[in-house]
Design a protein around this motif. Sequence first.
Motif, short mmCIF file in Angstrom:
data_model
loop_
_atom_site.label_atom_id
_atom_site.label_comp_id
_atom_site.label_asym_id
_atom_site.label_seq_id
_atom_site.Cartn_x
_atom_site.Cartn_y
_atom_site.Cartn_z
N LYS A 137 66.07 89.10 29.44
CA LYS A 137 66.26 87.69 30.25
C LYS A 137 65.35 87.14 30.74
N GLU A 138 63.92 87.61 30.90
CA GLU A 138 62.84 86.70 31.35
C GLU A 138 62.47 85.86 30.57
N ARG A 139 62.49 86.26 29.15
CA ARG A 139 62.25 85.36 27.99
C ARG A 139 63.12 84.22 28.00
N ALA A 159 65.07 82.91 30.44
CA ALA A 159 64.70 82.20 31.68
C ALA A 159 63.51 81.35 31.38
N ALA A 160 62.57 81.94 30.97
CA ALA A 160 61.41 81.00 30.64
C ALA A 160 61.62 79.96 29.61
N GLU A 184 63.15 76.67 30.63
CA GLU A 184 62.23 76.03 31.47
C GLU A 184 61.53 75.12 30.63
N ASN A 185 61.43 75.46 29.49
CA ASN A 185 60.88 74.51 28.69
C ASN A 185 61.71 73.38 28.34
N PRO A 186 61.24 71.96 28.76
CA PRO A 186 62.31 70.76 28.54
C PRO A 186 62.63 70.57 27.36
#
Lengths: 156, 372
Positions: free
Chosen positions: A132-134, A136-137, A140-142
Amino acid sequence: MALVSGLLSHALGRLLGLPGLRSGGPAMEQDKALEVYDIIRTIRDPEKPNTLEELEVVTESCVEVHEIGEDEYLVIIRFTPTVPHCSLATLIGLCLRIKLQRCLPFKHKLEIYISEGAHTTEEDINKQINDKERVAAAMENPNLREIVEQCVTEPD
Amino acid sequence: MKDSLLLLARIPAHPDSRCWFLAWDPSGTLLASCGGDRSIRIWGKEGDSWVCKSVLGEGHQRTIRKVAWSPCGSYLASASFDATTCIWKKSQDEFECVTTLEGHENEVKSVSWAPSGSLLATCSRDKSVWVWEVDEEDEYECVSVLNAHTQDVKHVVWHPNQELLASASYDDTVKLYREEEDDWVCCATLEGHESTVWSLAFDQSGERLASCSDDKTVRIWHQYKPGNEQGEVCSSADPSWKCICTLSGFHPRTIYDVAWCHLTGALATACGDDAIRVFEEELLSNPQQPTFALTAHMPRAHSQDVNCVAWNPKEPGLLASCSDDGDMAFWKYQRPESQPLDGDEAVGFGVADHYPPALLPFLQTTTKEASG
């Protein structure tokens, strides 16, 4: 038979007032699975102008639902990407996760996997799309976010 | 067992977002939280309630994944998905970003201060661990880039009293680093976990390290120095680390965080099944092969995954937790009566009965029971 035992455990659960006993049973789980499928089948493939259902990336039977607590379900999806392209498979995994996160109304835990044998690096992909961390990140990449939005947004 | 963890308060720390991490300051009076809303909030107690004293919102462009206080308590470091680490300086109740550390190629996942206060470590999805030195003029310099891991590095933490650094990774291993002739080197690799290692915690002595993983287990590792009396082989001058205990079968989903209380020795875990658990070592067990018993289990501690658990450094039994649901919660942990600390009869619950006399002057007495 499954339906009968489901009803029986449901009745028993109510009688004994035990929260742990599965009150819904297999019928409820089937219902939930269809609810999940209804949400994911209209997701568009990142590369082709078709839905995941049309391309058979997902099918009704690729969704598994298990009751894991009171009104809480474990949802497992096994999808089959059209081409063995690593980044595409990861992208589809991302779209599945995001759409369900937004649209699935019942409390759930979600696991997404590439169906067995569908990819050479499936373990690598499975690990990434369930981190889930990957996820989420990535969201956030447009650029990535834009692609995902296009795939999951229902046309008007 | 449910009664061993009492909810004291629940606060929407990062509403409409996820709260990723919490860190108590060294005095135990302030709590920093950070989250997906790109802000850091500083919380303090006013009477019986936790209030937000400060919002640090302008430091990062993306999610803030972790925060860490310096040992002196005057600085706070924040690690962000925007690939930078901010250093905030505290003056009275205000915080100011004094430096931004750049260099990682992508998301910074963790930051940690060494006990000396003059070293900082960061780690990233770029697979590296960076060691930074800070001087008296608040100047930061990267002194080492360590590329020992083969995948995303999730967490870094310093040993409580040695200049030894530990890192946890998506490559399923834990690595340890120390300085050897002016250069930082990887001196040990701990293998055993079968999936991503999410977090680490040293015990108070630093002799043991706890790791938690996506493989749903917690592992306890013990340091054996060369010439140790247990006869553990060390192949070089470096201590070797051995897994002396594995807690399996307790967690049905990924364990995102583990915290080891330096006052009481209790181990808390944050799990993807929304629950918090506490374990304590059974004192009559063999220290080389300890057994840990589950002494508290709070199902539905939050409505979503628990991401972090943090023991207050001064008040025994005070535990903070946070979740994907954006909330932060405070808990009072009390060892269940049925498990006395030592072989003697346990006499009631008083703090004085269970903790070493030397610690007593430092422990706050609990005031009235919070309703909760």
